[in-house]
Design a protein around this motif. Structure first.
Motif, mmCIF file in Angstrom:
data_model
loop_
_atom_site.group_PDB
_atom_site.id
_atom_site.type_symbol
_atom_site.label_atom_id
_atom_site.label_comp_id
_atom_site.label_asym_id
_atom_site.label_seq_id
_atom_site.Cartn_x
_atom_site.Cartn_y
_atom_site.Cartn_z
ATOM 1 N N THR A 215 24.965 -3.166 14.542
ATOM 2 C CA THR A 215 23.836 -2.063 14.289
ATOM 3 C C THR A 215 24.179 -1.152 13.397
ATOM 4 O OG1 THR A 215 22.993 -2.652 16.620
ATOM 5 C CG2 THR A 215 22.179 -0.633 15.782
ATOM 6 N N GLN A 216 23.550 -0.637 12.286
ATOM 7 C CA GLN A 216 23.783 0.456 11.356
ATOM 8 C C GLN A 216 23.300 1.731 11.952
ATOM 9 O OE1 GLN A 216 22.093 -0.401 7.853
ATOM 10 N NE2 GLN A 216 23.671 -2.109 7.058
ATOM 11 N N GLY A 217 24.278 2.648 12.190
ATOM 12 C CA GLY A 217 23.835 3.911 12.537
ATOM 13 C C GLY A 217 24.105 4.241 13.841
ATOM 14 N N PHE A 218 24.716 3.191 14.849
ATOM 15 C CA PHE A 218 24.785 3.234 16.267
ATOM 16 C C PHE A 218 25.204 4.686 16.730
ATOM 17 C CE2 PHE A 218 26.113 2.211 20.502
ATOM 18 C CZ PHE A 218 25.103 1.354 21.045
ATOM 19 N N GLY A 219 26.404 4.996 16.053
ATOM 20 C CA GLY A 219 27.014 6.375 16.488
ATOM 21 C C GLY A 219 26.029 7.690 16.247
ATOM 22 N N ALA A 220 25.528 7.433 15.058
ATOM 23 C CA ALA A 220 24.414 8.622 14.778
ATOM 24 C C ALA A 220 23.429 8.606 15.900
ATOM 25 C CB ALA A 220 24.095 8.448 13.397
ATOM 26 N N ALA A 221 22.734 7.370 16.159
ATOM 27 C CA ALA A 221 21.790 7.433 17.215
ATOM 28 C C ALA A 221 22.225 8.093 18.503
ATOM 29 C CB ALA A 221 21.198 5.894 17.212
ATOM 30 N N ALA A 222 23.440 7.502 18.758
ATOM 31 C CA ALA A 222 24.078 8.183 20.341
ATOM 32 C C ALA A 222 24.249 9.650 20.174
ATOM 33 C CB ALA A 222 25.411 7.421 20.358
ATOM 34 N N ALA A 260 13.500 9.046 20.375
ATOM 35 C CA ALA A 260 14.055 8.457 19.058
ATOM 36 C C ALA A 260 15.297 7.673 19.354
ATOM 37 C CB ALA A 260 13.911 9.127 17.941
ATOM 38 N N GLY A 261 16.329 8.406 19.744
ATOM 39 C CA GLY A 261 17.672 7.777 19.938
ATOM 40 C C GLY A 261 17.687 6.621 20.825
ATOM 41 N N TRP A 262 16.968 6.862 22.126
ATOM 42 C CA TRP A 262 17.150 5.751 23.070
ATOM 43 C C TRP A 262 16.300 4.528 22.581
ATOM 44 C CZ3 TRP A 262 16.301 9.304 27.761
ATOM 45 C CH2 TRP A 262 17.287 9.181 28.897
ATOM 46 N N LEU A 263 15.275 4.884 22.130
ATOM 47 C CA LEU A 263 14.328 3.616 21.359
ATOM 48 C C LEU A 263 15.223 2.830 20.554
ATOM 49 C CD1 LEU A 263 11.676 2.480 22.307
ATOM 50 C CD2 LEU A 263 10.790 3.821 20.448
ATOM 51 N N TYR A 264 15.838 3.568 19.502
ATOM 52 C CA TYR A 264 16.793 2.866 18.356
ATOM 53 C C TYR A 264 17.917 2.124 19.057
ATOM 54 C CZ TYR A 264 19.391 1.904 14.201
ATOM 55 O OH TYR A 264 20.328 1.490 13.296
ATOM 56 N N LEU A 265 18.456 2.778 19.884
ATOM 57 C CA LEU A 265 19.690 2.069 20.627
ATOM 58 C C LEU A 265 19.108 0.971 21.418
ATOM 59 C CD1 LEU A 265 21.521 5.246 22.068
ATOM 60 C CD2 LEU A 265 22.273 3.702 20.102
ATOM 61 N N THR A 266 18.215 0.800 22.152
ATOM 62 C CA THR A 266 17.809 -0.254 23.127
ATOM 63 C C THR A 266 17.144 -1.285 22.146
ATOM 64 O OG1 THR A 266 15.803 0.850 23.510
ATOM 65 C CG2 THR A 266 17.405 1.474 24.977
ATOM 66 N N LEU A 267 16.417 -1.087 21.303
ATOM 67 C CA LEU A 267 15.613 -1.814 20.477
ATOM 68 C C LEU A 267 16.833 -2.876 19.642
ATOM 69 C CD1 LEU A 267 12.267 -0.742 19.931
ATOM 70 C CD2 LEU A 267 12.905 -2.217 21.754
ATOM 71 N N SER A 268 17.638 -2.125 19.140
ATOM 72 C CA SER A 268 18.624 -2.551 18.269
ATOM 73 C C SER A 268 19.597 -3.945 19.146
ATOM 74 C CB SER A 268 19.597 -1.587 17.471
ATOM 75 O OG SER A 268 18.985 -0.883 16.879
ATOM 76 N N LEU A 269 20.092 -3.362 20.245
ATOM 77 C CA LEU A 269 20.656 -4.328 21.379
ATOM 78 C C LEU A 269 19.963 -5.464 21.584
ATOM 79 C CD1 LEU A 269 22.735 -1.694 23.534
ATOM 80 C CD2 LEU A 269 23.537 -2.716 21.281
#
Length: 461
Positions: A215-222, A260-269
């Motif tokens: 997942t690109q940008g995973f650390g930034a989303a965290a 936004a961070g939660w949604l990006y992380l969960t949907l990416s996984l």
């Protein structure tokens, strides 16, 4: 560390059982009332603090120890820290049950025992944070560690709420408004930050490692999630406790950032996780060789936990809107969604992770627990304002009360049957030894025994 692993897990599971039974007592209190002069708010605090202090926190300490170990480090003393966290949480249970956040008469003196107990737990959190910093220092930040970095930061920030509660309680400057604000800072940020990021880290470590790495940008989303939660809680406590004006926009902006961070992380996984075989990255917190473990029930529960986190992200975005918070309160959604997050996402997700870190037999009835949680949460829907009044009745209280016993019964069965497994899973960076219910034995001996062969006797040294 290994010798503390099973006792820490068993203490945490026992705490979960006591917390669930306390929550069930609260549901029956709506029908029969509470005995012995107990107050509803005090019992609720005892229930929530036991879930926070003695159930989820020790498990996340074990998860952090494994994440550091896989990064090539060592979180020295993490097992003992997890055990002490569970014990300290259990010690805080009775003061909260009897007096809540009020002073409690002891030997002729009025003492804030519950706040003192919170302080004891806080000391252990600071010890854990120091151990984590030392163990993960200069280690390559894999996705799980990046999430845990944010989780530990928010654990420390949330602890300021407990510190402020203790200080104002002991010096007599507490007011109802400041107490409510500090409790909100502590409990909300503790749950959303420490649990929210820690849960994703646990699932990445055990079930979605390949998904996170792709997942690109995973650390930034965290870190977006971490910063958003901190801004939201900081603005809220400044307004409610100290009367600072003009921070409403900052609070709402922080909530939208977190959503936004939660949604990006969960949907990416969830999206990339479909391409990953349904196997959990094996690994104990014991140093042993890698061994893939197929756990379809645990994987299904982990996926369900991510979907519930995605639901929470949508709710956070809704509440951050000017009209959303008003509707959230008007519809009485807090209790329903709180249980969907803490009992559904956090509890189910951590159990799915523990099955991968230890063994599926560490909590065998995971599917039954997921079903019982679904039934219980569904029975909370009629208690909201969304339920048609034409269908309301006393049956709603009975449904909520009886269904609250179902998860407790499943956990009681798991606790009674989930004693030390004869086979503990293996993880990377290991030394080729595994722990059984009786003693440590080498991986070759374990394989030979599983195949019905006699293992060669090792010469004495």
């Amino acid at each position: 560390m290994t010798r503390h692993l099973v006792p820490a897990w068993r203490l945490a599971l026992f705490s979960l059982l006591v917390a669930m039974l306390t929550g069930a007592a609260l549901r029956f209190a709506f029908i029969y009332g509470l005995p012995w002069g107990l107050r509803f708010e005090d019992v609720r605090h005892a229930h929530s603090h036991l879930m926070f202090f003695a159930w989820a926190t020790p498990v996340l300490v074990l998860v952090a120890a494994e994440a550091v170990r896989r990064a090539g480090g060592a979180l020295a003393g993490a097992g003992a820290c997890a055990i002490l966290a569970a014990i300290a949480g259990l010690l805080a249970y009775t003061p909260f049950l009897v007096s809540g956040y009020r002073l409690m008469p002891v030997l002729g003196s009025d003492l804030p025992l519950s706040m003192m107990a919170s302080g004891l737990n806080g000391v252990l959190w600071y010890v854990f944070a120091a151990l984590y910093l030392a163990g993960s220092w200069r280690r390559t930040r894999n996705p799980a560690l990046r999430l845990l970095d944010g989780a530990v930061v928010l654990l420390l920030v949330s602890s300021l709420g407990a510190v402020l509660l203790a200080v104002t309680g002991m010096n007599g400057t507490a007011t109802p408004a400041s107490t409510a604000a500090f409790v909100d800072l502590f409990l909300t940020l503790f749950a959303d930050g420490w649990f929210g990021l820690g849960l994703v880290a646990a699932l990445v470590l055990t079930h979605f490692g390949a998904s996170a790495r792709s997942t690109q940008g995973f650390g930034a989303a965290a870190w977006l999630l971490t910063l958003g939660l901190a801004l939201r809680s900081g603005a809220r406590v400044a307004t409610d406790a100290y009367g600072v004006p003009g921070l409403d926009l900052l609070e709402r902006g922080g909530g939208l950032m977190a959503a936004a961070g939660w949604l990006y992380l969960t949907l990416s996984l969830l999206r990339t996780g479909r391409k990953v075989p349904r196997t959990a990255e094996s690994g104990v917190i014991a140093p042993v060789a890698p061994e893939p473990v197929v756990d379809p029930p645990g994987r299904r529960v982990a996926v369900a936990a991510l979907w519930l986190l995605a639901l929470k992200a949508l709710v956070e975005a809704f509440v951050a809107m000017p009209f959303g918070e008003e509707l959230f309160v008007r519809w009485s959604l807090r209790v329903l969604l709180l249980h969907a997050f803490l009992l559904g996402a956090v509890t189910l997700g951590l159990i799915a992770a523990i099955r991968a870190l230890l063994s599926p037999r560490a909590f065998a009835p995971v599917s039954a627990l997921a079903l019982s949680v679904l039934v219980m949460v569904a029975c909370l829907v009629p208690l909201t304002r969304l339920w048609p009044t034409a269908l309301a009745g006393s049956w709603m209280l009975w449904a909520a009360a009886v269904s609250s016993l179902l998860p407790a019964l499943v956990v009681a069965y798991a606790f009674a049957t989930g004693r030390r497994s004869a086979r503990v899973l293996a993880g990377p960076h290991g030394s080729g030894r595994r722990r059984t219910g009786l003693k440590d034995q080498s991986a070759s001996e374990a394989t030979a025994r599983s195949q019905g062969q006699a293992s060669p006797r090792q010469p004495r040294r």
